[in-house]
Design a protein around this motif. Sequence first.
Motif, short mmCIF file in Angstrom:
data_model
loop_
_atom_site.label_atom_id
_atom_site.label_comp_id
_atom_site.label_asym_id
_atom_site.label_seq_id
_atom_site.Cartn_x
_atom_site.Cartn_y
_atom_site.Cartn_z
N ALA A 233 0.83 -1.21 0.00
CA ALA A 233 0.00 0.00 0.00
C ALA A 233 0.87 1.26 0.00
N ALA A 234 1.96 1.21 0.76
CA ALA A 234 2.88 2.35 0.77
C ALA A 234 3.48 2.56 -0.62
N LEU A 235 3.86 1.49 -1.27
CA LEU A 235 4.45 1.59 -2.61
C LEU A 235 3.45 2.16 -3.62
N GLN A 236 2.15 1.94 -3.36
CA GLN A 236 1.12 2.47 -4.25
C GLN A 236 0.76 3.92 -3.93
N GLY A 237 1.44 4.50 -2.94
CA GLY A 237 1.20 5.90 -2.61
C GLY A 237 -0.01 6.15 -1.73
N ILE A 238 -0.52 5.10 -1.06
CA ILE A 238 -1.71 5.25 -0.22
C ILE A 238 -1.43 6.13 0.99
#
Length: 301
Positions: A233-238
């Motif tokens: 999720a962090a990698l997806q910019g969430i």
Amino acid sequence: MKTKLNDLIAFIAVAEEESFTRAAARLSVSQSALSHTIKGLEERLGLRLLTRTTRSVSLTEIGRKLYDSVAPRLTEIESELDSLNALKDSPAGTIRISTAEHAARAFVWPKIVAFMREYPDINIEMTIDYSLTDIVAAKYDGGVRLGESVEKDMIAVSISPTMRMAVVATPAYFEKFGKPVEPRELSEHNCINLRLPTYGRLLVWDFEKDGHDVNVRVEGQFTANKSSFIRDAALQGIGLAYVPEDMVLEDIREGKLERVLEPWCDVFPGYYLYFPNRSQYSPAFSLFVEAMRQPLSGEQE
């Protein structure tokens, strides 16, 4: 009247699981077959051992007395049978381990792979579980937890280096929303939460700097119960993730994630393999413990 050993094993499973469904899964039998076995045992004894409702199964007073008498003896028998492996040319048996996902992927699984290749007659059953499982009641040989969470009456063996947490997000997220410079500012950010099974609570983000502790309960759009999804999720910019730093060091090096609040993330004891203090262990488990002690390639002893 003749009571089969398998009938008692079935009774103990239902008593411990407090559920015919879970006990049937544990014994790898159908629920109807298990129910028939327990009913036959009660009929032969002429006693009611279990109280059944639509939602639960519990022991009667007589059932509790039978369980307290029989369960320890069957455990002793299982231990004696395991000890017979010492008479074989090569160690054998099954080892059951409970561990959290991050510990499993980062430290336990790589060692298990090498161990199984060296000892092909030893079977490993690894259960991924974030709850504080009672490994004795659940009949695990051992469990893996952070050192600060291991009960004092257990034997604990270090299987990883000390650890640190990391707070990370994508460069794009920080460009849009800015970077927190101290933990209290996390309330202004979209933080990714970890749901713990114990009491259903969310993980508190713990920080420490110069002897000053700060515990922050964060809020955000996404919550998961697995740390790998939090990283994704962090990698997806969430938003911001709070994860063990070894999970994201490569992402940071590659510029996919940036780290903040690093001075507030102190080191803490790593993972430990823990198990009950018994007088004897099977040869297979003793070998397993020794294998878990060994550092992985690149780790500091």
